[in-house]
Design a protein around this motif. Structure first.
Motif, PDB file in Angstrom:
ATOM      1  N   VAL A  94       2.709  -9.453  -4.448  1.00 18.67           N
ATOM      2  CA  VAL A  94       2.393 -10.814  -3.987  1.00 18.67           C
ATOM      3  C   VAL A  94       1.204 -11.364  -4.788  1.00 18.67           C
ATOM      4  CG1 VAL A  94       1.571 -12.178  -2.012  1.00 18.67           C
ATOM      5  CG2 VAL A  94       3.383 -10.487  -1.694  1.00 18.67           C
ATOM      6  N   SER A  97       2.154 -11.971  -8.538  1.00 16.89           N
ATOM      7  CA  SER A  97       3.025 -13.122  -8.768  1.00 16.89           C
ATOM      8  C   SER A  97       2.218 -14.367  -9.118  1.00 16.89           C
ATOM      9  CB  SER A  97       3.921 -13.369  -7.545  1.00 16.89           C
ATOM     10  OG  SER A  97       3.152 -13.777  -6.432  1.00 16.89           O
ATOM     11  N   TRP A 121       6.736   2.248  -8.552  1.00 13.48           N
ATOM     12  CA  TRP A 121       6.541   1.662  -7.216  1.00 13.48           C
ATOM     13  C   TRP A 121       7.832   1.345  -6.536  1.00 13.48           C
ATOM     14  CZ3 TRP A 121       2.483   3.375  -5.936  1.00 13.48           C
ATOM     15  CH2 TRP A 121       1.443   3.470  -6.838  1.00 13.48           C
ATOM     16  N   SER A 123       9.092  -1.474  -5.872  1.00 16.11           N
ATOM     17  CA  SER A 123       8.939  -2.422  -4.774  1.00 16.11           C
ATOM     18  C   SER A 123       9.944  -3.561  -4.876  1.00 16.11           C
ATOM     19  CB  SER A 123       7.512  -2.954  -4.699  1.00 16.11           C
ATOM     20  OG  SER A 123       7.205  -3.716  -5.827  1.00 16.11           O
ATOM     21  N   LYS A 211      -4.105  -7.522  -1.884  1.00 15.79           N
ATOM     22  CA  LYS A 211      -3.875  -7.619  -0.443  1.00 15.79           C
ATOM     23  C   LYS A 211      -3.532  -6.276   0.183  1.00 15.79           C
ATOM     24  CE  LYS A 211      -2.048 -12.346  -0.357  1.00 15.79           C
ATOM     25  NZ  LYS A 211      -2.999 -12.878   0.621  1.00 15.79           N
ATOM     26  N   VAL A 212      -3.246  -5.285  -0.651  1.00 16.74           N
ATOM     27  CA  VAL A 212      -2.799  -3.988  -0.119  1.00 16.74           C
ATOM     28  C   VAL A 212      -3.732  -2.901  -0.634  1.00 16.74           C
ATOM     29  CG1 VAL A 212      -0.893  -2.332  -0.108  1.00 16.74           C
ATOM     30  CG2 VAL A 212      -0.397  -4.776  -0.031  1.00 16.74           C
ATOM     31  N   ARG A 213      -4.198  -2.027   0.265  1.00 17.69           N
ATOM     32  CA  ARG A 213      -5.087  -0.934  -0.136  1.00 17.69           C
ATOM     33  C   ARG A 213      -4.340   0.401  -0.098  1.00 17.69           C
ATOM     34  NH1 ARG A 213      -7.967  -3.963   3.604  1.00 17.69           N
ATOM     35  NH2 ARG A 213      -7.449  -2.536   5.299  1.00 17.69           N
ATOM     36  N   SER A 214      -4.627   1.255  -1.078  1.00 15.37           N
ATOM     37  CA  SER A 214      -4.076   2.613  -1.055  1.00 15.37           C
ATOM     38  C   SER A 214      -4.933   3.461  -0.153  1.00 15.37           C
ATOM     39  CB  SER A 214      -4.124   3.234  -2.448  1.00 15.37           C
ATOM     40  OG  SER A 214      -3.173   2.647  -3.249  1.00 15.37           O
ATOM     41  N   VAL A 215      -4.305   4.218   0.729  1.00 15.83           N
ATOM     42  CA  VAL A 215      -5.068   5.069   1.635  1.00 15.83           C
ATOM     43  C   VAL A 215      -4.950   6.520   1.205  1.00 15.83           C
ATOM     44  CG1 VAL A 215      -5.307   5.825   4.037  1.00 15.83           C
ATOM     45  CG2 VAL A 215      -4.678   3.456   3.526  1.00 15.83           C
ATOM     46  N   ASN A 216      -3.758   6.907   0.806  1.00 16.31           N
ATOM     47  CA  ASN A 216      -3.522   8.314   0.544  1.00 16.31           C
ATOM     48  C   ASN A 216      -2.220   8.483  -0.235  1.00 16.31           C
ATOM     49  OD1 ASN A 216      -3.674  11.137   0.923  1.00 16.31           O
ATOM     50  ND2 ASN A 216      -2.184  10.971   2.596  1.00 16.31           N
ATOM     51  N   ALA A 217      -2.150   9.542  -1.022  1.00 16.18           N
ATOM     52  CA  ALA A 217      -0.896   9.887  -1.688  1.00 16.18           C
ATOM     53  C   ALA A 217      -0.745  11.396  -1.666  1.00 16.18           C
ATOM     54  CB  ALA A 217      -0.888   9.368  -3.122  1.00 16.18           C
TER      55      ALA A 217
ATOM     56  N   ARG B  97      15.201  -6.842   0.933  1.00 18.76           N
ATOM     57  CA  ARG B  97      14.134  -6.683  -0.052  1.00 18.76           C
ATOM     58  C   ARG B  97      14.151  -7.797  -1.084  1.00 18.76           C
ATOM     59  NH1 ARG B  97      13.572  -0.496  -1.567  1.00 18.76           N
ATOM     60  NH2 ARG B  97      11.688  -1.274  -2.555  1.00 18.76           N
ATOM     61  N   GLU B 113       6.401  -2.629   1.380  1.00 17.36           N
ATOM     62  CA  GLU B 113       7.838  -2.482   1.255  1.00 17.36           C
ATOM     63  C   GLU B 113       8.340  -1.081   1.537  1.00 17.36           C
ATOM     64  OE1 GLU B 113       5.990  -3.383  -1.441  1.00 17.36           O
ATOM     65  OE2 GLU B 113       6.079  -1.576  -2.655  1.00 17.36           O
ATOM     66  N   THR B 137       4.619  10.722  -1.518  1.00 15.45           N
ATOM     67  CA  THR B 137       4.584   9.918  -0.295  1.00 15.45           C
ATOM     68  C   THR B 137       3.216   9.257  -0.248  1.00 15.45           C
ATOM     69  OG1 THR B 137       5.943  11.565   0.783  1.00 15.45           O
ATOM     70  CG2 THR B 137       4.896   9.945   2.201  1.00 15.45           C
ATOM     71  N   GLU B 138       3.220   7.929  -0.155  1.00 17.58           N
ATOM     72  CA  GLU B 138       1.978   7.195  -0.261  1.00 17.58           C
ATOM     73  C   GLU B 138       1.723   6.450   1.042  1.00 17.58           C
ATOM     74  OE1 GLU B 138       0.408   4.061  -3.590  1.00 17.58           O
ATOM     75  OE2 GLU B 138       2.208   3.583  -2.468  1.00 17.58           O
ATOM     76  N   THR B 139       0.456   6.335   1.424  1.00 19.87           N
ATOM     77  CA  THR B 139       0.106   5.506   2.580  1.00 19.87           C
ATOM     78  C   THR B 139      -0.692   4.313   2.080  1.00 19.87           C
ATOM     79  OG1 THR B 139      -0.041   7.498   3.917  1.00 19.87           O
ATOM     80  CG2 THR B 139      -0.980   5.496   4.853  1.00 19.87           C
ATOM     81  N   VAL B 140      -0.290   3.132   2.511  1.00 16.88           N
ATOM     82  CA  VAL B 140      -0.995   1.903   2.126  1.00 16.88           C
ATOM     83  C   VAL B 140      -1.304   1.125   3.399  1.00 16.88           C
ATOM     84  CG1 VAL B 140      -0.013   1.692  -0.195  1.00 16.88           C
ATOM     85  CG2 VAL B 140       1.240   0.753   1.743  1.00 16.88           C
ATOM     86  N   GLU B 141      -2.260   0.202   3.310  1.00 16.67           N
ATOM     87  CA  GLU B 141      -2.549  -0.609   4.489  1.00 16.67           C
ATOM     88  C   GLU B 141      -2.927  -2.020   4.107  1.00 16.67           C
ATOM     89  OE1 GLU B 141      -5.786   1.411   6.530  1.00 16.67           O
ATOM     90  OE2 GLU B 141      -7.258   0.258   5.383  1.00 16.67           O
TER      91      GLU B 141
END
Ligand SMILES: Cc1cc2nc3c(=O)[nH]c(=O)nc-3n(C[C@H](O)[C@H](O)[C@H](O)COP(=O)(O)OP(=O)(O)OC[C@H]3O[C@@H](n4cnc5c(N)ncnc54)[C@H](O)[C@@H]3O)c2cc1C
Ligand SMILES: Nc1ncnc2c1ncn2[C@@H]1O[C@H](COP(=O)(O)O)[C@@H](O)[C@H]1O
Lengths: 253, 315
Positions: A94, A97, A121, A123, A211-217, B97, B113, B137-141
């Motif tokens: 987003v 874009s 990704w 996405s 707008k989106v944060r990575s928390v963990n992978a 999507r 997504e 496996t990823e976590t996003v917020e």
């Protein structure tokens, strides 16, 4: 008309993936132009070769310094010039874009070709998000494309099969396997590509705010039994497999 | 409220809609779980929807007879704005999507997504998803109003509630579609839906031909009561319909047992079936990558092993 092809760099499908900190670490991985984006570049070149009045084909990438290599590949395939918005920050679709829409407007683009789905990704979002920002229609999962005047026709995959379509430019088209067979850059074209313009844009000019944060992978692999059966005696092998499936894995009755 | 755009086909609510209801309830976000039903002659779908949701909004309009990305995006956005939805959940299908990012841009909202799990971290909505061909496996917020798509098959389908939700008709101001559909071809597999099968037998190029596919892959599937899958190589060769393709550009499946016949195990294939509980591979090449992820493997020729398997499983 001008065509914008979006280019992203991804690890080679076979590359080993490792995690450091909260995210995937691509240090040392072989990075290549995404296969889906090669279809986009190739399609732009084919539209021009098939006689469409294409003035310029411009490749755009947002990403770290190394992304230049992917843009050079696009230039060597035949795009006329490239724009690199250089940043180490990873942005969501987003947000990205905004860059695509601004570049498309500034460069008088009427057709954008984006990859259908990334190997990283996945996405599938940037094409659609850019179309919305520009107020254009979009055609996703395209495996056949023709341009006649400003009418696009072709075929693309939908939920339960495929559809033939017709739409008027400007538009965003996302690619997929089957659209074409991308050409390999030849040595003379690789040499020529070095002289083509690769413009560097300052990300600050686009005022990007992720707008989106990575928390963990995490890499999650399931431990597998890896029980191997020799198939030299087919009857015995079949018997043994069925017994294991019934009694050990308990997946069939 | 939490707004879910219902998916339905042929007058029936899709299983993915029930999964999205569960995703909404697990998200930790507050407010009524609201299903939006878009289409024409969708009264039956709306009734099914009411059984699982707190409330149902129904737009039964001729302009909604066929899906179009811009029309669907406009509809979802209008309802999200009027109903002050803070969470908009859309299916992780191709069409979902395709229009979900448009909704996110219209609302200037973050887009998460293909979620396989949802939860809250304070005001932020957290989503888990697979990346890098499902190897990571990823976590996003993201904060505030969030648009989410949900990966099919990742959440348990919601069960009907004791009392059905209220149904309300809604008005919409829709744009005219700009993409003309000039032809359609529907590809359907004649067998159990792949995403629902507990056991799947998949054939790869190593099966040899369309006839062999019927003989070996369908033959074994029939003998043990399984669904049928195919690799991209097989679909590209025209042996099987796309509806059966498993992998990055096909379906993602997670059956109790996945039996791969003559499949090499390319990463793009593994990304669609690598989470299966048990993987069984039959391949004549002991070095084939599929064996690395297999629980049980037979190194041998399909032409010999599979007939023996079919024979033995009938006993
Ligand atoms: C962007 C992209 C997306 C893709 N998406 C997908 C996808 O969604 N799904 C997918 O499946 N692929 C996908 N692919 C293609 C993927 O890379 C592989 O090409 C494909 O999965 C290979 O299919 P296969 O295993 O049937 O064929 P092959 O790789 O040709 O393997 C055939 C196997 O059969 C074995 N064999 C041959 N004869 C016999 C015999 N008589 N008995 C036993 N074994 C035998 C061989 O040893 C070999 O291992 C994608 C590729 C790209 C680039
Ligand atoms: N950082 C980027 N720079 C340029 N193009 C991108 C970038 N990220 C994604 N794209 C394009 O958008 C397509 C889909 O990406 P995604 O939405 O991330 O799955 C890719 O195939 C590219 O064509």
């Amino acid at each position: 008309m001008n065509i914008l092809t979006l280019v992203r760099q991804v690890p080679d499908a076979e590359a080993r993936i490792k995690i450091s900190g909260q995210t995937v670490d691509l240090e040392g991985a072989t990075l290549v132009i995404d296969g889906m984006d090669e279809y986009g570049v190739e399609e732009a070149l084919r539209l021009r070769e098939s006689g469409a009045p294409v003035e310029q084909i411009i490749a755009l990438a947002v990403g770290p310094k190394k992304v230049e290599d992917a843009l050079r590949t696009a230039l060597a395939m035949g795009v006329d010039r490239a724009i690199h918005v250089e940043t180490d920050e990873k942005y969501d679709a987003v947000t990205l874009s905004r860059v695509v829409a601004q570049v498309a407007q500034a460069e008088n683009v009427t057709l954008i070709l984006a990859g259908g789905q990334e190997t990283d990704w996945d996405s599938q979002a940037l094409g659609a998000a850019s179309a919305e920002r520009l107020g254009w229609p979009q055609l996703t999962w395209t495996n056949e494309l023709k341009l006649d005047g400003d009418t696009l026709t072709g075929r693309h995959d939908v939920d339960d099969g495929n559809e033939s379509f017709s739409a008027t430019l400007p538009a965003v088209v996302t690619t997929q396997q089957g659209l074409n067979e991308p050409r390999y850059p030849t040595l003379p074209n690789i040499m020529k590509a070095k002289k083509k313009e690769l413009r560097k844009d300052d990300p600050a000019a686009y005022q990007l705010q992720g707008k989106v944060r990575s928390v963990n992978a995490e890499i999650q692999t399931r431990a597998r039994r890896n029980t191997m059966i020799d198939g030299k005696d087919p009857q015995a092998a079949a018997q043994q497999l069925l017994e294991l499936l019934r009694n050990e894995a308990k997946v069939i009755a | 409220m939490i707004l879910i755009v219902a998916e339905h086909t042929a007058g029936k609510l899709a299983k993915s809609t029930l999964e999205m209801v569960t995703a909404a309830r697990e998200s930790g976000r507050e407010g009524p779980v609201t299903l939006l039903v878009l289409g024409q002659n969708v009264a039956a779908v709306a009734t099914e929807a009411a059984a699982v949701a707190d409330q149902v909004l129904v737009a039964d309009l001729p302009q909604l007879a066929a899906y179009n990305a811009e029309v669907w995006a406009a509809a979802a956005t209008q309802i999200a704005q009027e109903g002050e939805a803070h969470t908009i959940i859309i299916g992780g299908s191709r069409s979902g999507r395709e229009y979900a990012p448009r909704v996110a841009v219209k609302l200037d909202a973050p887009y998460l997504e293909d979620a396989i799990a949802l939860g809250s971290n304070g005001a932020a909505l957290q989503a888990q998803r697979y990346t890098y061909l499902a190897r990571v496996t990823e976590t996003v917020e993201a904060d505030g109003t969030v648009v989410v798509t949900v990966k099919p098959g990742s959440f348990a389908p919601a069960a009907p509630a004791a009392t059905p939700g209220e149904q309300y008709d809604v008005e919409l101001d829709l744009p005219a579609p700009r993409v003309q559909v000039t032809g359609r071809s529907v590809e359907k597999s004649s067998r159990v839906a792949l995403t629902e099968a507990e056991v799947i037998v998949t054939g790869g190029r190593g099966v040899g031909s369309t006839e062999n596919f019927t003989r070996y892959v369908e033959g074994l599937a029939d003998a043990i009561g399984a669904g049928v899958g195919a690799t991209r190589a097989v679909v590209d060769a025209g042996w099987r319909p796309y509806a059966e393709q498993v992998g990055q550009t096909g379906k993602t499946v997670q059956p109790k047992a996945y039996i791969a016949l003559g499949v090499s195990g390319a990463v793009q294939h593994l990304s669609g079936m690598g989470k299966s509980k048990n993987i069984i591979a039959i391949n004549k090449d002991a070095e084939a990558p599929i064996f690395k992820v297999a629980d049980y493997g037979i190194v041998g020729d399909i032409n010999e092993i599979v007939p023996a398997l079919i024979e033995a499983s009938r006993k």
